[in-house]
Design a protein around this motif. Structure first.
Motif, PDB file in Angstrom:
ATOM      1  N   LEU A   1       1.055  -1.427  -0.061  1.00 18.90           N
ATOM      2  CA  LEU A   1       0.225  -0.457  -0.023  1.00 18.90           C
ATOM      3  C   LEU A   1       0.975   0.845   0.286  1.00 18.90           C
ATOM      4  CD1 LEU A   1      -3.037   0.936  -0.066  1.00 18.90           C
ATOM      5  CD2 LEU A   1      -2.785   1.171   2.689  1.00 18.90           C
ATOM      6  N   ALA A   2       1.868   1.631   0.071  1.00 18.87           N
ATOM      7  CA  ALA A   2       2.900   2.126   0.576  1.00 18.87           C
ATOM      8  C   ALA A   2       3.557   2.187  -0.689  1.00 18.87           C
ATOM      9  CB  ALA A   2       4.245   2.254   2.079  1.00 18.87           C
ATOM     10  N   GLU A   3       4.144   1.655  -0.775  1.00 21.63           N
ATOM     11  CA  GLU A   3       4.619   1.777  -2.336  1.00 21.63           C
ATOM     12  C   GLU A   3       3.761   2.407  -3.613  1.00 21.63           C
ATOM     13  OE1 GLU A   3       8.173   2.109  -4.547  1.00 21.63           O
ATOM     14  OE2 GLU A   3       7.803   1.160  -2.608  1.00 21.63           O
ATOM     15  N   ARG A   4       2.628   1.580  -3.348  1.00 18.54           N
ATOM     16  CA  ARG A   4       1.461   2.341  -4.134  1.00 18.54           C
ATOM     17  C   ARG A   4       1.234   3.812  -3.922  1.00 18.54           C
ATOM     18  NH1 ARG A   4      -4.552  -0.916  -4.452  1.00 18.54           N
ATOM     19  NH2 ARG A   4      -2.983  -2.099  -5.189  1.00 18.54           N
ATOM     20  N   HIS A   5       1.796   4.206  -2.849  1.00 18.10           N
ATOM     21  CA  HIS A   5       1.106   5.934  -3.092  1.00 18.10           C
ATOM     22  C   HIS A   5       2.200   6.520  -2.472  1.00 18.10           C
ATOM     23  CE1 HIS A   5      -2.600   3.718  -2.514  1.00 18.10           C
ATOM     24  NE2 HIS A   5      -3.107   5.227  -2.841  1.00 18.10           N
ATOM     25  N   ARG A   6       3.706   5.800  -2.960  1.00 13.11           N
ATOM     26  CA  ARG A   6       4.992   6.640  -2.873  1.00 13.11           C
ATOM     27  C   ARG A   6       4.589   7.509  -4.031  1.00 13.11           C
ATOM     28  NH1 ARG A   6       9.275   5.767  -0.087  1.00 13.11           N
ATOM     29  NH2 ARG A   6       8.753   3.687   0.297  1.00 13.11           N
ATOM     30  N   ARG A   7       5.272   8.699  -3.715  1.00  8.11           N
ATOM     31  CA  ARG A   7       5.818  10.326  -4.704  1.00  8.11           C
ATOM     32  C   ARG A   7       7.254  10.588  -4.167  1.00  8.11           C
ATOM     33  NH1 ARG A   7       1.743   7.797  -6.096  1.00  8.11           N
ATOM     34  NH2 ARG A   7      -0.224   8.576  -6.980  1.00  8.11           N
ATOM     35  N   GLY A   8       8.198  10.561  -4.719  1.00 11.63           N
ATOM     36  CA  GLY A   8       9.402  10.294  -4.534  1.00 11.63           C
ATOM     37  C   GLY A   8       8.937  10.044  -3.335  1.00 11.63           C
ATOM     38  N   ARG A   9       9.917  10.784  -2.558  1.00  7.63           N
ATOM     39  CA  ARG A   9      10.367   9.924  -0.984  1.00  7.63           C
ATOM     40  C   ARG A   9       9.413  10.195   0.260  1.00  7.63           C
ATOM     41  NH1 ARG A   9      16.426  13.521   0.238  1.00  7.63           N
ATOM     42  NH2 ARG A   9      17.754  12.514  -1.451  1.00  7.63           N
ATOM     43  N   GLY A  10       8.368  10.485  -0.154  1.00  6.43           N
ATOM     44  CA  GLY A  10       6.640  10.702   0.504  1.00  6.43           C
ATOM     45  C   GLY A  10       6.291   9.589   0.001  1.00  6.43           C
ATOM     46  N   TYR A  11       5.144  10.401   0.336  1.00  2.36           N
ATOM     47  CA  TYR A  11       3.766   9.199  -0.591  1.00  2.36           C
ATOM     48  C   TYR A  11       2.284  10.889  -0.407  1.00  2.36           C
ATOM     49  CZ  TYR A  11       5.604   5.504   2.111  1.00  2.36           C
ATOM     50  OH  TYR A  11       7.015   5.344   2.404  1.00  2.36           O
TER      51      TYR A  11
END
Length: 292
Positions: free
Chosen positions: A170-180
């Protein structure tokens, strides 16, 4: 005011109906009704809202607090005189779900050995549990409020640390650069009173919180986070080895929240209340110290 009238008031408030109160007191519903009416005549006030379930009115809540203390004091005196041996006395306590699932468990272990006492637990959010004391429903409460309720004393216990975690996928799916992408990532909430996740988003500058999935169970809440139903603020004590094994990932290195807890309890010092307070303090030794 007579003790039998006060016991009837407590039974109606605790059990919700006159019939259930009668069963608990081993008398007829008519006798319960007569005792409540006698108490209302003596005080000149309506004390019970005849609804389903029955509730104490505002004057009734004041009398419920006094009644519970008078009954507790009578039971303590009889025990001191060696005239115990009757039914175990109820000791109602309010505690938040996360405490009940973690550090409070040793209190249950201790209470199991109290032959003269039945522990009655009301599960309530720590920001609202002191309300149970104000209404006279409990003798003590685990609360986030350090200001003592009238007639109560406050003891600091320590703090529960919460960490923002999510299932790795779930975290990987919503990763945006170094954040989420916090506005899009699904989020969990325990119930409508749970503001931990919303507080994190507010600190991140997120103006609109996604509609959360509600999971009103401490164990179920962690299970939902592990399943990927949403990210959540989870008590550190409930994570076990999840972060080490990668079952869950930490979303922010410095994103923890420490929630200070306090034990608010009647100033009335009976043997049962003092024994309960000692058990709570012993169980709370594992909590984090509160930073001042």
């Amino acid at each position: 005011m007579h003790l039998d009238q006060l016991r009837a008031l407590l039974a109606v408030v605790d059990h919700g109906t006159f019939d259930a109160a009668a069963g608990a007191l081993h008398i007829t519903p008519s006798a319960v009704s007569q005792r409540i009416k006698g108490l209302e005549r003596a005080t000149g006030r309506v004390l019970v809202e005849r609804a389903t379930p029955c509730r104490a009115t505002a004057p009734g809540e004041t009398l419920v607090r006094a009644a519970r203390q008078m009954v507790a004091l009578e039971e303590d005196v009889l025990q001191a005189l060696g005239e115990g041996g009757g039914p175990a006395a109820d000791l109602p306590v309010a505690v938040n779900a996360d405490s009940l699932a973690t550090w409070f468990v040793p209190v249950l272990d201790a209470a199991a050995a109290w032959e003269d006492t039945r522990l009655q637990l009301a599960v309530e959010d720590e920001d609202y549990s002191a309300d149970h004391l104000r209404r006279g429903g409990v003798v003590g409460a685990v609360t986030a409020d350090p200001v003592p309720v009238a007639g109560c004393r406050t003891h600091p216990l320590g703090a529960i640390r919460y960490l923002p975690v999510a299932a790795p996928w779930l975290a990987e799916r919503h990763r945006r650069g170094r954040g989420y992408d916090w506005e899009a990532m699904p989020v969990l909430t325990f119930d409508a009173k749970d503001g931990l996740q919303e507080g994190v988003l507010r600190d991140l500058g997120v103006e609109r919180m996604p509609r959360p999935s509600q999971v009103p169970s401490s164990e179920g809440f962690v299970a939902a986070a592990r399943a990927g139903l949403g990210w959540a603020m989870v008590p550190e004590a409930q994570l076990g080895d999840d972060l080490d094994t990668g079952r869950l990932v930490l979303l922010r290195q410095r994103g923890h929240r420490d929630v200070p807890l306090y034990w608010q309890v009647w100033t009335l010092q009976t043997s049962r209340i003092e024994r309960l307070t000692s058990a709570v303090h012993e169980a709370a030794r594992g909590l984090r110290p509160v930073r001042r």
